[in-house]
Design a protein around this motif. Structure first.
Motif, short mmCIF file in Angstrom:
data_model
loop_
_atom_site.label_atom_id
_atom_site.label_comp_id
_atom_site.label_asym_id
_atom_site.label_seq_id
_atom_site.Cartn_x
_atom_site.Cartn_y
_atom_site.Cartn_z
N LEU A 1 -4.77 -9.34 1.32
CA LEU A 1 -4.62 -7.89 1.19
C LEU A 1 -5.78 -7.23 0.48
O LEU A 1 -5.95 -6.00 0.57
N GLU B 1 -7.24 -4.83 -4.74
CA GLU B 1 -6.75 -3.50 -5.11
C GLU B 1 -5.34 -3.25 -4.58
O GLU B 1 -4.44 -2.83 -5.32
N ARG B 2 -5.13 -3.52 -3.29
CA ARG B 2 -3.79 -3.32 -2.72
C ARG B 2 -2.79 -4.29 -3.34
O ARG B 2 -1.66 -3.89 -3.65
N GLU C 1 -1.70 -3.06 -6.78
CA GLU C 1 -0.76 -1.94 -6.77
C GLU C 1 0.64 -2.40 -6.37
O GLU C 1 1.64 -1.95 -6.94
N ILE C 2 0.74 -3.32 -5.41
CA ILE C 2 2.04 -3.87 -5.05
C ILE C 2 2.67 -4.56 -6.26
O ILE C 2 3.87 -4.38 -6.54
N ARG D 1 6.21 4.62 -1.51
CA ARG D 1 4.83 4.15 -1.62
C ARG D 1 4.79 2.62 -1.65
O ARG D 1 3.95 2.01 -0.99
N LEU D 2 5.72 2.00 -2.39
CA LEU D 2 5.77 0.53 -2.43
C LEU D 2 6.06 -0.04 -1.04
O LEU D 2 5.41 -0.99 -0.61
N ASP E 1 5.45 1.36 1.83
CA ASP E 1 4.27 1.57 2.67
C ASP E 1 3.21 0.50 2.40
O ASP E 1 2.59 -0.04 3.35
N LEU E 2 2.98 0.17 1.15
CA LEU E 2 1.99 -0.85 0.79
C LEU E 2 2.37 -2.21 1.38
O LEU E 2 1.49 -3.00 1.75
N CYS E 3 3.66 -2.49 1.42
CA CYS E 3 4.12 -3.78 1.94
C CYS E 3 4.05 -3.85 3.46
O CYS E 3 4.12 -4.95 4.04
N LEU F 1 1.68 -1.82 5.44
CA LEU F 1 0.39 -1.51 6.03
C LEU F 1 -0.18 -2.73 6.74
O LEU F 1 0.07 -3.87 6.34
#
Length: 447
Positions: A413, A416-417, A420-421, A438-439, A441-443, A445
Motif C-alpha cells: 500500500l 503513507e496509506r 493512515e489505516i 474514510r477508513l 475508503d482507505l481499505c 482503494l
C-alpha cells in the motif's frame, strides 16, 4: 443470566461492550487489513476479484467496493471477493476452540454491507455489529464442532454470525435476526476442512462462501424470508454454549493472532525451533533431522515440498525448515524462490511428524507440539512441549500486532496509506460517520 441470541444481538449497544472486547476488535481490524493488503497480491485473490464483477453486479441494495480493489459490486460480491482475499494468506485472526477463523469472513462481509448502507454509519455503530458477529460466530462454531461428526470449515459457522450481525446493521428486529441465523446456517458451506488440508487448493477455510452466504441471509430475512431455527443457536445440544451469553465474552477469551503466515497448527513448532536455534547458536548446516511430536490433525499438514502458497499454508515441515534456515517465516518465505530454496528443502525433507496420542488428547483449547533437533554430531536437543504464542494467555503485544501490519501492508500500500489505516483502525470505534467512511475508503482503494 443467559439471553436468547437474537435478543442479545438486537439489544447489544456500544456501552455494553467491555474495554477488552473493544481492544480485541481494534486489533483484529488492523490485523485483518494487513492480511488483506498482502492477500490482494495473490493469484487466489485476483481470480475472486475478477469473478465478482461478472456475477455480482451492484443492484438495489447499493454498491460496495471490493477490499484493496476499488471496483463496485454488490455487497454479496464484495463479501465473497474480500473473504477470499483475506483467506488467501493464512495470517489472520482465529479461535483455537473452534479450529478456525472468524475475522476473515466478518470484516469483508460487514465492511461491504456498511458501504452499501444509507445513511453511513459511525465506528461506534460498526463496533456493535462486529462484536455481535464475533460472539455469535464463535458460539455457533463451538456448538457445531460439538454436535456434528465432520470437521467443517469456518465458513459454516461464520455464515451464522454474519447473517445475524448483518440484520443488526440493517436495523432489523430480533425476529429477523433469528430468521437470518437460520438461513445462514442452512445455506452456509459445510465444507470438509480436512479435505483442504489433505489436498491444499484455493478453497481454503470456506469463508469465501460463508461470508456471502451470511450477507445474502441478512437481506433475505429483512424481506421476510424465513429459516429459523438455527440449530447451532437454538438446538438442545447447543444450549451449553449459549448459557453465559451476555455475561461471558468468547470474543475476548478465544481470539488469537498469528505471528507467521501459515496454519496455526505449525506455530508451536515454529516458536520452538526459533528459540532453540538462537539459544544454542546453531546453523542449519548442523541439523541432520528434526522430530516433531504433535496431534493427529497436525501430522496431516506435512508439506515437505510445497509447490505454491496454498500448499505452504497447510504445511508444517517446510515452514519449520524455513525457520531453521532463515530464522524467520514471513511473506518472503511464501514466494516461488523460497519454495525452491535448496537449503530449506534439504532440512524439510528430514522432518518427521509423529502422531502422538497424548498431544491429540490435550489439543482441545490449545494446540501442542514438542520438537527435537538431531544434530550431525549425534546430539539431540529436545524442547519442552509447548503451545503457540498469540493465544489469550500468551498474547502478541500491541507493538507486535502493529509491526506485523506494517510488514504486510507497507510494501503493498505504501507507508503513507498504511500508516493512515493503522491510525484509524486502532481507534475506529471513536470515529464519526465521515471518519469511519474514510477508513473504509482507505481499505478499498485499488492497490
Amino acid at each position: 443470566m443467559s439471553q436468547r441470541f437474537d435478543m442479545f444481538a438486537a439489544g447489544l449497544h456500544y456501552d455494553d461492550l467491555p474495554e477488552e472486547a473493544l481492544w480485541t476488535l481494534r486489533r483484529s481490524f488492523l490485523d485483518t487489513m494487513g492480511v488483506a493488503a498482502v492477500g490482494s497480491t495473490t493469484e487466489l485473490s485476483d481470480i475472486a476479484r475478477r469473478v465478482a464483477p461478472l456475477i455480482f453486479g451492484a443492484g438495489g441494495a447499493g454498491h460496495s467496493q471490493m477490499l484493496m480493489d476499488g471496483r463496485a459490486v454488490s455487497p454479496v460480491g464484495a463479501a465473497m471477493a474480500g473473504a477470499f482475499t483475506v483467506d488467501s494468506i493464512d495470517a489472520h485472526d482465529g479461535t483455537t476452540p473452534c479450529k478456525g477463523h472468524a475475522g476473515s469472513a466478518i470484516f469483508p462481509a460487514l465492511i461491504a454491507m456498511a458501504q452499501a448502507s444509507a445513511p453511513q454509519i459511525s465506528g461506534r455503530r460498526f463496533a456493535e455489529v462486529l462484536a455481535t458477529a464475533y460472539e455469535l460466530s464463535y458460539r455457533a462454531g463451538l456448538a457445531q464442532h460439538a454436535t456434528c461428526a465432520d470437521y467443517h470449515t469456518s465458513g459454516a459457522w461464520t455464515a451464522v454470525g454474519v447473517a445475524a450481525a448483518g440484520v443488526k446493521l440493517l436495523g432489523g428486529t430480533a425476529e429477523q435476526i433469528r430468521q437470518a441465523a437460520g438461513i445462514g446456517e442452512y445455506h452456509g458451506p459445510r465444507s470438509q476442512m480436512m479435505r483442504c488440508i489433505d489436498h491444499p487448493t484455493m478453497v481454503r477455510d470456506g469463508v469465501g462462501w460463508g461470508a456471502p452466504s451470511g450477507v445474502t441471509a441478512a437481506y433475505l430475512a429483512m424481506e421476510g424470508f424465513t429459516g429459523a431455527p438455527a440449530l447451532t443457536c437454538e438446538g438442545e445440544d447447543a444450549a451449553a454454549f449459549w448459557a453465559d451469553l451476555g455475561s461471558g465474552w468468547r470474543l475476548v477469551d478465544h481470539t488469537h493472532y498469528k505471528a507467521y503466515p501459515c496454519c496455526r497448527w505449525a506455530h508451536p513448532s515454529l516458536d520452538s525451533v526459533k528459540e532453540m536455534m538462537r539459544h544454542h547458536n546453531l546453523s542449519h548446516t548442523q541439523i541432520e533431522r528434526v522430530e516433531i511430536r504433535t496431534f493427529h490433525y497436525a501430522t496431516r499438514l506435512a508439506g515437505h515440498e510445497p509447490a505454491n502458497q496454498d500448499e505452504f499454508a497447510y504445511a508444517i515441515a517446510f515452514p519449520v525448515a524455513a525457520m531453521i534456515v532463515r530464522g524467520k517465516v514471513g511473506i518472503e518465505e511464501l514466494c516461488a524462490a523460497a519454495l525452491r530454496d535448496p537449503d530449506i528443502l534439504r532440512v524439510s525433507r528430514t522432518i518427521e511428524l509423529i502422531d502422538d496420542p497424548e498431544m491429540t488428547r490435550i489439543s482441545t483449547d490449545k494446540r501442542w507440539a514438542q520438537v527435537t533437533l538431531v544434530l550431525n554430531d549425534g546430539r539431540r536437543i529436545q524442547d519442552a512441549a509447548r503451545t503457540p504464542r498469540g493465544d489469550a494467555d500468551m498474547p502478541l503485544s500491541d507493538a507486535e500486532i502493529r509491526a506485523k501490519f506494517h510488514d504486510l501492508a507497507d510494501p503493498v500500500l505504501g507507508a503513507e496509506r498504511a500508516q493512515e489505516i493503522a491510525e484509524l483502525a486502532l481507534q475506529f470505534d471513536g470515529l464519526d460517520n465521515a471518519g469511519f467512511q474514510r477508513l473504509l475508503d482507505l481499505c478499498c482503494l485499488p492497490v
